[in-house]
Design an enzyme around this catalytic site. Structure first.
Site, mmCIF file in Angstrom:
data_model
loop_
_atom_site.group_PDB
_atom_site.id
_atom_site.type_symbol
_atom_site.label_atom_id
_atom_site.label_comp_id
_atom_site.label_asym_id
_atom_site.label_seq_id
_atom_site.Cartn_x
_atom_site.Cartn_y
_atom_site.Cartn_z
ATOM 1 N N HIS A 1 78.880 18.403 -34.383
ATOM 2 C CA HIS A 1 78.565 17.839 -33.980
ATOM 3 C C HIS A 1 76.951 17.278 -34.281
ATOM 4 O O HIS A 1 76.055 16.342 -33.763
ATOM 5 C CB HIS A 1 78.523 18.479 -32.526
ATOM 6 N N LYS B 1 83.985 12.770 -35.801
ATOM 7 C CA LYS B 1 82.410 12.656 -34.467
ATOM 8 C C LYS B 1 81.846 11.739 -35.191
ATOM 9 O O LYS B 1 82.165 9.900 -35.134
ATOM 10 C CB LYS B 1 82.060 13.982 -34.350
ATOM 11 N N SER C 1 78.849 22.105 -28.463
ATOM 12 C CA SER C 1 79.909 21.116 -27.805
ATOM 13 C C SER C 1 80.095 21.196 -26.304
ATOM 14 O O SER C 1 79.740 20.048 -26.181
ATOM 15 C CB SER C 1 81.133 20.898 -28.320
HETATM 16 C C1 LIG Z 1 82.442 23.082 -33.422
HETATM 17 C C2 LIG Z 1 83.674 22.250 -34.127
HETATM 18 N N1 LIG Z 1 84.561 22.086 -34.998
HETATM 19 C C3 LIG Z 1 85.381 21.695 -35.027
HETATM 20 C C4 LIG Z 1 85.935 20.671 -34.570
HETATM 21 C C5 LIG Z 1 87.431 20.351 -35.245
HETATM 22 O O1 LIG Z 1 87.454 19.322 -35.352
HETATM 23 P P1 LIG Z 1 87.943 17.732 -35.931
HETATM 24 O O2 LIG Z 1 88.434 17.893 -33.931
HETATM 25 O O3 LIG Z 1 87.626 16.716 -35.857
HETATM 26 O O4 LIG Z 1 89.486 18.919 -35.783
HETATM 27 C C6 LIG Z 1 85.399 21.060 -33.584
HETATM 28 C C7 LIG Z 1 86.053 19.100 -32.311
HETATM 29 O O5 LIG Z 1 86.221 19.767 -31.224
HETATM 30 C C8 LIG Z 1 84.322 21.466 -32.598
HETATM 31 O O6 LIG Z 1 83.511 20.619 -31.955
#
Ligand SMILES: Cc1ncc(COP(=O)(O)O)c(C=O)c1O
Length: 394
Positions: A213, A244, A185
Site C-alpha cells: 500500500h 494498487k 491496509s
Molecule cells: C499488505 C498486502 N500485501 C499483499 C497483498 C496482495 O496483493 P494482490 O491483491 O495484488 O495479490 C495485499 C492485497 O490487498 C495487501 O494488502
C-alpha cells in the site's frame, strides 16, 4: 455435518449479517468508466473503495503498452517462468524494478499474494523462525504457513514486544525473518521502521517489508516507507504488488542480497504457476515509469488525502492514527457500519465495508481509498455525504 452442509451453514451465517438482497461483499461492478467512476446496478457511482492510488488504470501510456503487447505477444504466456513463460518483458520489468529500488535483484510474481507466499516460503523453512506483526495481511500469514517455519506474532506496531520476543529466541534470532508492512491496509497506519531496523540489526535477524500500500504513495520517489524513513540500505527484502499504485496485477520481491536469485529454484509459488500475460507486464512497465516520475501524481494524492482525513476528523469520525491513502472510519457496531456503507452507496459513493472478524480487534470499519485521480470536488462530495450521514453513527 458433511462438507456441503458445512458450506451451507457458513452461507446462512453470512446472510444473517446482511439485509435480504444486499450485496455488501463481492459487489458486482457492471461497467467502469474511469479510475474514479463506475456503474453498480443501475447507479453511477464514485469509486472510493479501490486501491487505485495513482489513478493509473486508464493512463494512455499503460493502455497503449497493453494493447501493443497483446498484438505482439498474444493474450497469455500459457506457462510458468521456470518452464516456458519467461519472456523478455518479465526480465525487463525485473531489471527496471531493481534499478528503481537500487537493489541487485528483483523477482516478479504473478500476483502480490504470490509474491509474499513465494518470498517467505522460499526464504525460511522448517527449523527457522518467522516473527510477524499480528495485523499482517493474509498473504503473509499464508506464506508463513507454507514455509513450515515456526511462526511467532508480536503486538501490532509494538517494537518493544518485537525486541522481547527476539531476545527470548536466543541463538535462533539469527535464523529469524521479521515481517512488517509499510502501510497497514485496514487503518492506514505505518510500521515503526527505524525502531524495527535497529532491533533486527542488534539481533542479527533479517527483515522483510511488504510495501503493497505504500509503493507510489510514500517516499520522495515513491519507493515506500523504506525510502521515506531513509532505510533503503537497511531492509533486507521488500515485497509489493502491481495491483494498487501500478494499476495492474502482479507482485515483486526486491533485495540487495544476491541470494534472492536462489528463490527462483526453490519457491513453489514462483515455479508452479503461469507467468503474467504480456499485456500485464507491459502496462506495469509503463505505470512504473509514470510512478517514478510521479511527483505531481503524489502531490495530488496527498492533497486529496489531507482534505478527506481532516474533514472526516472535524466531523467527529474516529479514524486511524495518521492520514494515508486508506482512511477508515471506525464505528461502534456492525449495524452502524452497514448503515453508513449503505447510506454512502445510496448517495452514489462506493466504499469498503469491513466487519468482524476481518478488521483488527474485531472493529467495524467503513474504509475509503483515496486516489490522485479524484478531483477536489469529488472529495468534498464524499465529505459532505459523510456529514449528512453522521447521525447514523451517533
Ligand atoms: C499488505 C498486502 N500485501 C499483499 C497483498 C496482495 O496483493 P494482490 O491483491 O495484488 O495479490 C495485499 C492485497 O490487498 C495487501 O494488502
Amino acid at each position: 455435518m458433511n462438507l456441503l452442509q458445512k458450506l451451507e451453514a457458513q452461507a446462512a451465517e453470512r446472510k444473517a449479517m446482511l439485509p435480504a438482497g444486499l450485496h455488501a461483499f463481492g459487489i458486482p461492478i457492471e461497467e467502469v468508466y474511469s479510475p474514479t467512476e463506475a456503474r453498480i446496478g443501475n447507479q453511477r457511482v464514485l469509486f472510493l473503495g479501490t486501491n487505485n492510488y495513482l489513478g493509473l488504470t486508464f493512463a494512455p501510456e499503460c493502455l497503449e503498452a497493453a494493447h501493443r503487447a497483446i498484438d505482439e505477444g498474444g493474450t497469455g504466456t500459457t506457462g510458468s517462468r521456470m518452464a516456458n513463460g519467461n519472456y523478455s518483458g518479465h526480465r525487463a520489468l525485473e531489471r527496471e524494478l531493481a534499478e528503481f529500488f537500487e537493489c541487485r535483484s528483483a523477482i516478479v510474481f504473478t500476483t502480490g499474494y504470490q509474491a509474499n507466499l513465494g518470498a517467505i516460503s522460499g526464504l525460511v523453512g522448517s527449523g527457522d523462525v518467522l516473527l510477524i506483526d499480528s495485523d499482517s495481511h493474509a498473504s503473509i500469514y499464508d506464506g508463513c504457513r507454507l514455509s513450515g517455519a515456526d511462526i511467532i506474532r508480536f503486538r501490532h506496531n509494538d517494537a518493544a514486544d518485537l525486541a522481547k520476543r527476539l531476545r527470548r529466541l536466543g541463538e535462533r534470532a539469527q535464523s529469524t525473518l521479521i515481517i512488517v508492512e509499510g502501510l497497514y491496509s485496514m487503518l492506514g497506519d505505518r510500521a515503526p521502521l527505524p525502531e524495527v531496523v535497529d532491533i533486527k540489526n542488534r539481533y542479527g535477524s533479517l527483515l522483510l517489508v511488504d510495501e503493497a500500500h505504500s509503493l507510489g504513495v510514500l517516499g520522495a520517489r515513491g519507493r515506500g516507507l523504506v525510502e521515506e524513513t531513509g532505510m533503503m540500505d537497511q531492509v533486507d527484502f521488500i515485497t509489493g504488488t502491481f495491483s494498487k499504485s501500478l494499476g495492474s496485477i502482479g507482485g515483486y520481491c526486491v533485495s540487495d542480497h544476491p541470494q534472492l536469485e536462489e528463490l527462483r529454484y526453490v519457491s513453489r509459488p514462483y515455479i508452479f504457476t503461469a507467468s503474467s500475460s504480456p499485456a500485464t507486464i507491459e502496462s506495469t512497465r509503463a505505470a512504473l515509469k509514470l510512478l517514478r516520475d510521479g511527483t505531481e501524481l503524489r502531490r495530488r494524492l496527498w492533497e486529496n488525502i489531507t482534505r478527506l482525513y481532516s474533514r472526516l476528523k472535524e466531523l467527529g469520525y474516529r479514524l486511524g492514527p495518521e492520514p494515508g491513502p486508506v482512511i477508515a472510519a471506525m464505528v461502534e457496531s456492525p449495524e452502524q457500519a452497514l448503515a453508513l456503507w449503505k447510506g454512502l452507496l445510496d448517495h452514489g459513493i462506493y466504499v469498503n465495508l469491513i466487519l468482524p472478524p476481518a478488521a483488527p480487534e474485531n472493529q467495524s470499519l467503513v474504509r475509503c481509498s483515496v486516489s490522485a485521480a479524484h478531483t477536489l470536488e469529488q472529495i468534498d462530495r464524499v465529505a459532505d455525504t459523510f456529514a449528512e450521514l453522521s447521525a447514523v453513527t451517533a
